[in-house]
Design a protein around this motif. Structure first.
Motif, short mmCIF file in Angstrom:
data_model
loop_
_atom_site.label_atom_id
_atom_site.label_comp_id
_atom_site.label_asym_id
_atom_site.label_seq_id
_atom_site.Cartn_x
_atom_site.Cartn_y
_atom_site.Cartn_z
N ALA A 1 -49.55 25.97 42.74
CA ALA A 1 -48.95 26.50 43.97
C ALA A 1 -47.68 25.74 44.34
O ALA A 1 -46.72 26.32 44.86
N ARG A 2 -47.67 24.45 44.09
CA ARG A 2 -46.49 23.61 44.36
C ARG A 2 -46.27 22.69 43.16
O ARG A 2 -46.63 21.52 43.18
N ALA B 1 -40.40 37.40 45.00
CA ALA B 1 -40.07 36.44 46.05
C ALA B 1 -41.35 35.71 46.45
O ALA B 1 -42.44 36.29 46.41
N VAL B 2 -41.21 34.46 46.81
CA VAL B 2 -42.36 33.62 47.18
C VAL B 2 -42.22 33.20 48.64
O VAL B 2 -41.14 32.79 49.06
N GLU B 3 -43.30 33.33 49.38
CA GLU B 3 -43.33 32.78 50.74
C GLU B 3 -43.40 31.27 50.58
O GLU B 3 -44.37 30.73 50.06
N VAL C 1 -36.79 30.40 46.38
CA VAL C 1 -37.93 30.21 45.47
C VAL C 1 -38.43 31.58 45.01
O VAL C 1 -38.70 32.46 45.83
N LEU C 2 -38.52 31.72 43.68
CA LEU C 2 -39.07 32.93 43.07
C LEU C 2 -40.19 32.53 42.12
O LEU C 2 -40.33 31.36 41.78
N ASP D 1 -45.43 35.53 35.31
CA ASP D 1 -46.69 34.79 35.17
C ASP D 1 -47.05 34.00 36.42
O ASP D 1 -48.10 33.38 36.48
N GLY D 2 -46.16 33.98 37.41
CA GLY D 2 -46.40 33.24 38.64
C GLY D 2 -45.81 31.84 38.66
O GLY D 2 -45.97 31.12 39.63
N ASN D 3 -45.10 31.44 37.58
CA ASN D 3 -44.45 30.13 37.54
C ASN D 3 -43.27 30.12 38.50
O ASN D 3 -42.41 31.00 38.45
N LEU D 4 -43.22 29.13 39.38
CA LEU D 4 -42.16 29.04 40.37
C LEU D 4 -40.88 28.48 39.76
O LEU D 4 -40.91 27.61 38.89
#
Length: 131
Positions: A62-63, A92-94, A106-107, A111-114
């Motif tokens: 998540a971080r 886009a990521v909250e 932040v995107l 695969d969800g990798n930031l």
């Protein structure tokens, strides 16, 4: 002599990641070390390796403590690239850790990798004096 190689991104779907990252950064997938679990991506201009993709079953952080920063030269370019990357499959990521006047967006890749898209014309968020 030890030297830095290339960043490696863990992904659940190597083919999908190849499609996204080659389009996102104008890279080319190579046959170097190619397998069902690994792809090496080179710069399209032939200047060498840029990124590697490795099959992983580990959950996305998540971080994450380590991530990619992608650079743009202006706010307009940043906005255009964010739209383009979202069109390629990023989302886009909250992000609740944005500073008051961020130079980055932040995107997440498919695969969800930031990762961040940074406007280099803006004063870096981390360099602002505290009030």
């Amino acid at each position: 002599m030890l030297r830095l190689g290339i960043p490696v991104i863990g992904v659940t779907d190597v083919s999908r990641a190849v499609t996204f990252w080659t389009a996102a950064l104008d890279l080319m997938a190579t046959q170097e070390w190619e397998s069902d679990t690994w792809r090496t991506l080179d710069h399209a201009d032939g200047s060498g390796r840029a990124l590697a993709l490795m099959r992983s079953d580990s959950p996305v952080e998540a971080r994450p403590r380590l991530h990619l920063d992608l650079f743009t030269d202006s706010a307009q370019e940043q906005q255009a690239e964010v739209r383009r990357l979202i069109g390629l499959g990023a989302r886009a990521v909250e992000w609740d850790l944005y500073p008051p006047d961020p130079d980055f967006v932040v995107l997440a890749d498919p695969d969800g990798n930031l990762f961040c898209v940074v406007d280099l014309s803006h004063t870096p968020s981390g360099d602002r004096p505290t009030q």
